[in-house]
Scaffold this motif. Structure first.
Motif, PDB file in Angstrom:
ATOM      1  N   ARG A  79       0.753  -1.251   0.084  1.00  0.00           N
ATOM      2  CA  ARG A  79       0.188  -0.045  -0.160  1.00  0.00           C
ATOM      3  C   ARG A  79       0.796   1.103  -0.039  1.00  0.00           C
ATOM      4  NH1 ARG A  79      -3.120   2.623  -1.961  1.00  0.00           N
ATOM      5  NH2 ARG A  79      -4.668   4.070  -0.996  1.00  0.00           N
ATOM      6  N   VAL A  80       1.749   1.381   0.920  1.00  0.00           N
ATOM      7  CA  VAL A  80       2.863   2.379   0.852  1.00  0.00           C
ATOM      8  C   VAL A  80       3.543   2.710  -0.803  1.00  0.00           C
ATOM      9  CG1 VAL A  80       4.986   3.137   1.669  1.00  0.00           C
ATOM     10  CG2 VAL A  80       3.429   2.307   3.187  1.00  0.00           C
ATOM     11  N   GLN A  81       3.887   1.549  -1.322  1.00  0.00           N
ATOM     12  CA  GLN A  81       4.338   1.643  -2.647  1.00  0.00           C
ATOM     13  C   GLN A  81       3.225   2.439  -3.635  1.00  0.00           C
ATOM     14  OE1 GLN A  81       7.452   1.696  -3.521  1.00  0.00           O
ATOM     15  NE2 GLN A  81       8.125   0.333  -1.920  1.00  0.00           N
ATOM     16  N   GLU A  82       2.080   1.918  -3.549  1.00  0.00           N
ATOM     17  CA  GLU A  82       0.995   2.296  -4.146  1.00  0.00           C
ATOM     18  C   GLU A  82       0.854   3.843  -4.036  1.00  0.00           C
ATOM     19  OE1 GLU A  82      -2.507   0.163  -3.432  1.00  0.00           O
ATOM     20  OE2 GLU A  82      -1.638  -1.855  -3.984  1.00  0.00           O
ATOM     21  N   VAL A  83       0.683   4.333  -2.594  1.00  0.00           N
ATOM     22  CA  VAL A  83       0.493   5.554  -2.097  1.00  0.00           C
ATOM     23  C   VAL A  83       1.741   6.462  -2.724  1.00  0.00           C
ATOM     24  CG1 VAL A  83       0.408   7.335  -0.242  1.00  0.00           C
ATOM     25  CG2 VAL A  83      -0.555   5.298  -0.143  1.00  0.00           C
ATOM     26  N   ARG A  84       2.950   6.062  -2.666  1.00  0.00           N
ATOM     27  CA  ARG A  84       4.026   6.583  -3.232  1.00  0.00           C
ATOM     28  C   ARG A  84       3.958   6.939  -4.813  1.00  0.00           C
ATOM     29  NH1 ARG A  84       9.692   4.228  -2.037  1.00  0.00           N
ATOM     30  NH2 ARG A  84      10.191   6.087  -3.265  1.00  0.00           N
ATOM     31  N   ALA A  85       3.639   6.047  -5.504  1.00  0.00           N
ATOM     32  CA  ALA A  85       3.258   6.255  -6.901  1.00  0.00           C
ATOM     33  C   ALA A  85       2.133   7.304  -7.182  1.00  0.00           C
ATOM     34  CB  ALA A  85       2.874   4.794  -7.435  1.00  0.00           C
ATOM     35  N   GLU A  86       1.185   7.158  -6.304  1.00  0.00           N
ATOM     36  CA  GLU A  86       0.031   8.323  -6.403  1.00  0.00           C
ATOM     37  C   GLU A  86       0.520   9.802  -6.276  1.00  0.00           C
ATOM     38  OE1 GLU A  86      -3.419   7.124  -4.213  1.00  0.00           O
ATOM     39  OE2 GLU A  86      -3.347   5.291  -4.757  1.00  0.00           O
ATOM     40  N   LEU A  87       1.484   9.899  -5.293  1.00  0.00           N
ATOM     41  CA  LEU A  87       1.892  11.039  -4.819  1.00  0.00           C
ATOM     42  C   LEU A  87       2.830  11.537  -5.908  1.00  0.00           C
ATOM     43  CD1 LEU A  87       2.689  10.898  -1.010  1.00  0.00           C
ATOM     44  CD2 LEU A  87       1.471  12.477  -1.893  1.00  0.00           C
ATOM     45  N   ARG A  88       3.595  10.835  -6.462  1.00  0.00           N
ATOM     46  CA  ARG A  88       4.779  11.154  -7.573  1.00  0.00           C
ATOM     47  C   ARG A  88       3.558  11.579  -8.763  1.00  0.00           C
ATOM     48  NH1 ARG A  88       6.958   6.235  -8.266  1.00  0.00           N
ATOM     49  NH2 ARG A  88       8.227   6.387  -6.223  1.00  0.00           N
ATOM     50  N   GLN A  89       2.519  10.889  -9.075  1.00  0.00           N
ATOM     51  CA  GLN A  89       1.835  11.325 -10.047  1.00  0.00           C
ATOM     52  C   GLN A  89       1.111  12.873  -9.928  1.00  0.00           C
ATOM     53  OE1 GLN A  89       1.254   9.272 -12.794  1.00  0.00           O
ATOM     54  NE2 GLN A  89       0.388  11.284 -13.685  1.00  0.00           N
ATOM     55  N   VAL A  90       0.800  12.921  -8.578  1.00  0.00           N
ATOM     56  CA  VAL A  90       0.207  14.301  -8.321  1.00  0.00           C
ATOM     57  C   VAL A  90       1.342  15.362  -8.234  1.00  0.00           C
ATOM     58  CG1 VAL A  90      -0.796  15.619  -6.283  1.00  0.00           C
ATOM     59  CG2 VAL A  90      -1.371  13.200  -6.579  1.00  0.00           C
ATOM     60  N   CYS A  91       2.527  15.175  -7.824  1.00  0.00           N
ATOM     61  CA  CYS A  91       3.526  16.045  -7.852  1.00  0.00           C
ATOM     62  C   CYS A  91       3.709  16.581  -9.268  1.00  0.00           C
ATOM     63  CB  CYS A  91       4.720  15.431  -7.064  1.00  0.00           C
ATOM     64  SG  CYS A  91       4.771  15.445  -5.405  1.00  0.00           S
ATOM     65  N   CYS A  92       3.947  15.450 -10.420  1.00  0.00           N
ATOM     66  CA  CYS A  92       3.966  15.569 -11.460  1.00  0.00           C
ATOM     67  C   CYS A  92       2.964  16.422 -12.233  1.00  0.00           C
ATOM     68  CB  CYS A  92       4.253  14.352 -12.509  1.00  0.00           C
ATOM     69  SG  CYS A  92       5.919  13.376 -12.057  1.00  0.00           S
ATOM     70  N   THR A  93       1.880  16.293 -11.639  1.00  0.00           N
ATOM     71  CA  THR A  93       0.888  17.019 -12.294  1.00  0.00           C
ATOM     72  C   THR A  93       0.976  18.476 -11.695  1.00  0.00           C
ATOM     73  OG1 THR A  93      -0.711  15.084 -12.211  1.00  0.00           O
ATOM     74  CG2 THR A  93      -1.894  17.195 -12.291  1.00  0.00           C
ATOM     75  N   VAL A  94       1.068  18.468 -10.497  1.00  0.00           N
ATOM     76  CA  VAL A  94       1.202  20.179  -9.915  1.00  0.00           C
ATOM     77  C   VAL A  94       2.280  20.719 -10.500  1.00  0.00           C
ATOM     78  CG1 VAL A  94       2.013  21.205  -7.784  1.00  0.00           C
ATOM     79  CG2 VAL A  94       0.113  19.524  -7.512  1.00  0.00           C
ATOM     80  N   GLU A  95       3.541  20.129 -10.650  1.00  0.00           N
ATOM     81  CA  GLU A  95       4.634  20.669 -11.528  1.00  0.00           C
ATOM     82  C   GLU A  95       4.365  21.097 -12.811  1.00  0.00           C
ATOM     83  OE1 GLU A  95       9.352  19.611 -12.047  1.00  0.00           O
ATOM     84  OE2 GLU A  95       7.919  17.856 -11.509  1.00  0.00           O
ATOM     85  N   ALA A  96       3.461  20.138 -13.618  1.00  0.00           N
ATOM     86  CA  ALA A  96       3.238  20.556 -15.021  1.00  0.00           C
ATOM     87  C   ALA A  96       2.308  21.898 -15.047  1.00  0.00           C
ATOM     88  CB  ALA A  96       2.540  19.524 -15.629  1.00  0.00           C
ATOM     89  N   ALA A  97       1.454  21.895 -13.957  1.00  0.00           N
ATOM     90  CA  ALA A  97       0.446  23.067 -14.024  1.00  0.00           C
ATOM     91  C   ALA A  97       1.369  24.329 -13.544  1.00  0.00           C
ATOM     92  CB  ALA A  97      -0.768  22.708 -13.087  1.00  0.00           C
ATOM     93  N   TYR A  98       1.902  24.073 -12.749  1.00  0.00           N
ATOM     94  CA  TYR A  98       2.757  25.294 -12.390  1.00  0.00           C
ATOM     95  C   TYR A  98       3.493  25.967 -13.582  1.00  0.00           C
ATOM     96  CZ  TYR A  98       6.033  28.171  -9.437  1.00  0.00           C
ATOM     97  OH  TYR A  98       6.703  29.195  -8.937  1.00  0.00           O
ATOM     98  N   ARG A  99       4.217  24.751 -14.238  1.00  0.00           N
ATOM     99  CA  ARG A  99       5.254  25.187 -15.106  1.00  0.00           C
ATOM    100  C   ARG A  99       4.100  26.111 -16.267  1.00  0.00           C
ATOM    101  NH1 ARG A  99       8.435  20.542 -15.760  1.00  0.00           N
ATOM    102  NH2 ARG A  99       6.527  19.589 -16.617  1.00  0.00           N
ATOM    103  N   ASP A 100       2.871  25.435 -16.624  1.00  0.00           N
ATOM    104  CA  ASP A 100       2.059  26.174 -17.772  1.00  0.00           C
ATOM    105  C   ASP A 100       1.871  27.574 -17.254  1.00  0.00           C
ATOM    106  OD1 ASP A 100       2.180  23.681 -19.128  1.00  0.00           O
ATOM    107  OD2 ASP A 100       0.194  23.117 -18.456  1.00  0.00           O
ATOM    108  N   LEU A 101       1.443  27.636 -15.842  1.00  0.00           N
ATOM    109  CA  LEU A 101       1.123  28.771 -15.529  1.00  0.00           C
ATOM    110  C   LEU A 101       2.297  29.834 -15.413  1.00  0.00           C
ATOM    111  CD1 LEU A 101      -1.115  27.967 -12.341  1.00  0.00           C
ATOM    112  CD2 LEU A 101      -1.925  29.099 -14.369  1.00  0.00           C
ATOM    113  N   CYS A 102       3.418  29.499 -15.093  1.00  0.00           N
ATOM    114  CA  CYS A 102       4.611  30.510 -15.040  1.00  0.00           C
ATOM    115  C   CYS A 102       5.154  30.709 -16.436  1.00  0.00           C
ATOM    116  CB  CYS A 102       5.514  29.837 -13.991  1.00  0.00           C
ATOM    117  SG  CYS A 102       5.048  29.708 -12.540  1.00  0.00           S
ATOM    118  N   LEU A 103       5.005  29.858 -17.488  1.00  0.00           N
ATOM    119  CA  LEU A 103       5.646  30.082 -18.677  1.00  0.00           C
ATOM    120  C   LEU A 103       4.944  30.718 -19.771  1.00  0.00           C
ATOM    121  CD1 LEU A 103       7.969  26.784 -18.949  1.00  0.00           C
ATOM    122  CD2 LEU A 103       8.682  28.975 -17.862  1.00  0.00           C
TER     123      LEU A 103
END
Length: 67
Positions: free
Chosen positions: A43-67
């Motif tokens: 379950r911890v591995q699954e949550v880590r994968a989900e968190l990684r996905q969320v971080c990537c999404t937030v990072e992409a959104a942040y990049r889109d907004l700032c650029l």
């Protein structure tokens, strides 16, 4: 008073049997805990994968907004 050898052997046998049962019982408990730990680790591995996905999404959104 010294106990007859037969009595001593019988007591030793009873003790051995009790220890064997105790060992078996504790072994089962340990196996259960290990299985539970394995499930938690999965379950911890699954949550880590989900968190990684969320971080990537937030990072992409942040990049889109700032650029």
């Amino acid at each position: 008073a010294v106990a007859p050898l037969g009595q001593v052997l019988e007591l030793a046998e009873q003790l051995e049997e009790r220890l064997f049962h105790l060992y078996g019982f504790h072994n089962e408990l340990i196996q259960e805990r290990l299985r539970a730990l394995g499930e938690v680790m999965e379950r911890v591995q699954e949550v880590r994968a989900e968190l990684r996905q969320v971080c990537c999404t937030v990072e992409a959104a942040y990049r889109d907004l700032c650029l």
